[in-house]
Scaffold this motif. Structure first.
Motif, short mmCIF file in Angstrom:
data_model
loop_
_atom_site.label_atom_id
_atom_site.label_comp_id
_atom_site.label_asym_id
_atom_site.label_seq_id
_atom_site.Cartn_x
_atom_site.Cartn_y
_atom_site.Cartn_z
N SER A 92 0.84 -1.20 0.00
CA SER A 92 0.00 0.00 0.00
C SER A 92 0.87 1.25 0.00
CB SER A 92 -0.93 0.00 1.23
OG SER A 92 -1.74 1.15 1.25
N GLU A 93 1.93 1.24 0.78
CA GLU A 93 2.84 2.38 0.82
C GLU A 93 3.60 2.50 -0.50
OE1 GLU A 93 6.32 3.36 3.84
OE2 GLU A 93 4.34 3.69 4.73
N GLY A 94 3.91 1.36 -1.11
CA GLY A 94 4.56 1.37 -2.43
C GLY A 94 3.66 1.99 -3.48
N ILE A 95 2.35 1.71 -3.40
CA ILE A 95 1.38 2.31 -4.33
C ILE A 95 1.36 3.83 -4.14
CG2 ILE A 95 -1.07 2.48 -4.92
CD1 ILE A 95 -1.33 -0.49 -4.13
N SER A 96 1.50 4.27 -2.89
CA SER A 96 1.53 5.70 -2.60
C SER A 96 2.67 6.39 -3.34
CB SER A 96 1.68 5.93 -1.09
OG SER A 96 1.76 7.31 -0.78
N LEU A 97 3.87 5.82 -3.26
CA LEU A 97 5.01 6.39 -3.97
C LEU A 97 4.81 6.31 -5.48
CD1 LEU A 97 7.83 7.62 -3.99
CD2 LEU A 97 8.79 5.31 -3.77
N HIS A 98 4.24 5.20 -5.95
CA HIS A 98 3.95 5.04 -7.38
C HIS A 98 3.06 6.17 -7.88
CE1 HIS A 98 2.57 3.16 -11.13
NE2 HIS A 98 1.33 3.40 -10.72
N LEU A 99 2.02 6.51 -7.10
CA LEU A 99 1.09 7.56 -7.49
C LEU A 99 1.75 8.94 -7.47
CD1 LEU A 99 -2.14 6.35 -5.64
CD2 LEU A 99 -1.70 6.31 -8.11
N ILE A 100 2.62 9.17 -6.51
CA ILE A 100 3.34 10.45 -6.45
C ILE A 100 4.20 10.64 -7.70
CG2 ILE A 100 5.21 11.68 -5.26
CD1 ILE A 100 4.03 10.54 -2.62
N ILE A 136 9.87 14.41 -0.44
CA ILE A 136 9.13 15.23 0.53
C ILE A 136 7.66 14.82 0.56
CG2 ILE A 136 8.34 17.56 1.07
CD1 ILE A 136 11.04 18.56 -0.11
N LEU A 137 7.04 14.67 -0.62
CA LEU A 137 5.63 14.30 -0.68
C LEU A 137 5.39 12.90 -0.12
CD1 LEU A 137 4.52 15.71 -4.17
CD2 LEU A 137 4.05 16.65 -1.91
N ALA A 138 6.31 11.99 -0.41
CA ALA A 138 6.16 10.61 0.08
C ALA A 138 6.22 10.56 1.60
CB ALA A 138 7.25 9.72 -0.51
N ARG A 139 7.11 11.32 2.18
CA ARG A 139 7.23 11.34 3.65
C ARG A 139 6.01 12.01 4.29
NH1 ARG A 139 10.31 8.22 6.57
NH2 ARG A 139 11.62 9.70 7.69
N ILE A 140 5.46 13.03 3.62
CA ILE A 140 4.25 13.68 4.13
C ILE A 140 3.08 12.71 4.10
CG2 ILE A 140 2.51 15.45 3.62
CD1 ILE A 140 4.81 17.25 2.68
N THR A 187 7.71 -0.23 -4.02
CA THR A 187 7.60 -0.91 -2.73
C THR A 187 8.98 -1.27 -2.20
OG1 THR A 187 5.43 -1.83 -3.31
CG2 THR A 187 6.62 -2.89 -1.50
N ILE A 188 9.84 -1.75 -3.07
CA ILE A 188 11.22 -2.09 -2.69
C ILE A 188 11.97 -0.83 -2.23
CG2 ILE A 188 13.46 -2.84 -3.57
CD1 ILE A 188 11.87 -4.74 -5.46
N ILE A 189 11.82 0.25 -2.98
CA ILE A 189 12.52 1.50 -2.67
C ILE A 189 12.11 2.03 -1.30
CG2 ILE A 189 12.68 3.94 -3.30
CD1 ILE A 189 12.57 3.01 -6.25
N LEU A 190 10.80 2.12 -1.06
CA LEU A 190 10.32 2.63 0.23
C LEU A 190 10.66 1.66 1.36
CD1 LEU A 190 6.83 4.37 -0.13
CD2 LEU A 190 8.87 5.22 1.02
N GLY A 191 10.56 0.37 1.09
CA GLY A 191 10.88 -0.63 2.11
C GLY A 191 12.34 -0.54 2.54
#
Length: 303
Positions: free
Chosen positions: A206-214, A273-277, A228-232
């Motif tokens: 789900s968090e990986g999808i968030s970064l994908h959308l950004i 920045i957007l991903a962390r927010i 997902t790998i990057i954020l993980g």
């Protein structure tokens, strides 16, 4: 309030440090062309990481036979998110304090549930990061050995046996929590362990999808497996640093990995920045709001 300003100062240092490797002016300009509709989805899926993990927490609470309703447990869990900016999420123990406060259940009895959350997150993030070596074409023999070591050592029954052997030489501060850790391992019957691992994987996807959308909002189509790998990996690096919320380490790691997969530096800065927010800071805001709204019910505080 003092801690809040310290966190703001750290955040300023993070952005300043990353700024050395990117163009601030271009980064700001890139936000003007960002499709904000993707930000809504990114926020939903970013917070989805924590919301999905609630069901894992609730499984542990049911296993412990704690007498709290589903919605009360949800409120407790949301309050815990206020402590997301703590080293390795140890601040989540506020949930155990709240349960003790409203049910008189001893703090240590439910502490195993919080330890189990941290344990499973670390296990899943480690495997995601190591398997990511395959996908990012950086796999090596060392990577294969690390995957095997993580999967073997952190498999619950093996972990328990290792801890039993080491407990006599471990520091007292760790030994006194031996019973808690033993209870934590007892959660992981094959069925329950499979459930919590599946829930945890879904949460990080789900968090990986968030970064994908950004990134999609900036016009870059990076597949969900890769994000997902990057954020993980960035989250794992931040956790191992023991800094509050993985500040600086997670941010710089995320920024660097985005550049590695071909995102321009100025876009990587904005996306970081957007991903962390949408992930960390959104959870902190929701958590503090939950604490404020439940201050009387959980702590007897009227104002």
């Amino acid at each position: 309030m003092r801690k809040f300003f310290i966190l703001l100062a750290l955040l300023f240092l993070i952005v300043s440090a990353i700024g050395f490797f990117s163009d601030f002016k271009k980064a700001v300009q890139s936000l003007e062309y960002f499709n904000t509709i993707y930000l809504v989805g990114a926020a939903i899926f970013g917070f989805g990481n924590d919301f999905i993990k609630f069901f894992r927490w609730h499984l542990y609470i049911k296993k412990l036979r704690i007498n709290v309703s589903f919605f009360t447990d949800l409120r407790i869990f949301l309050c815990g998110l206020a402590m997301s900016v703590t080293p390795v999420k140890f601040g989540y123990t506020i949930k155990n304090y709240i349960i003790e406060n409203i049910t008189k259940t001893p703090f240590k009895k439910t502490l195993s549930a919080t330890f189990a959350e941290i344990y499973v997150d670390f296990l899943v993030l480690s495997v995601i990061s190591l398997l990511g070596m395959f996908y990012l074409k950086k796999f090596s023999v060392i990577g294969a050995i690390l995957i095997v070591i993580v999967c073997v050592i952190f498999y619950p029954s093996v972990f328990k046996k290792i801890f039993i052997q080491l407990r006599t030489i471990l520091p007292y501060t760790i030994r006194k929590y031996y019973t808690v850790l033993k209870d934590m391992v007892s959660f992981f019957s094959i069925g329950l362990f499979g459930e919590v691992v599946l829930i945890t994987i879904l949460a990080w996807v789900s968090e990986g999808i968030s970064l994908h959308l950004i990134l999609k909002g900036f016009g870059f189509n990076v597949d969900i497996i890769k994000t997902t790998i990057i954020l993980g990996f960035a989250t794992l690096a931040g956790s191992l640093s023991m800094l509050p919320g993985g500040l600086i380490v997670s941010d710089i790691t995320l920024f660097g990995l985005l550049i590695y997969v071909g995102i321009p530096a100025y876009i990587s800065l904005s996306a970081t920045i957007l991903a962390r927010i949408c992930t960390l800071w959104l959870s902190v805001i929701v958590g503090n709001s939950a604490l404020f709204l439940n201050r009387k019910a959980f702590f007897g505080v009227k104002k």
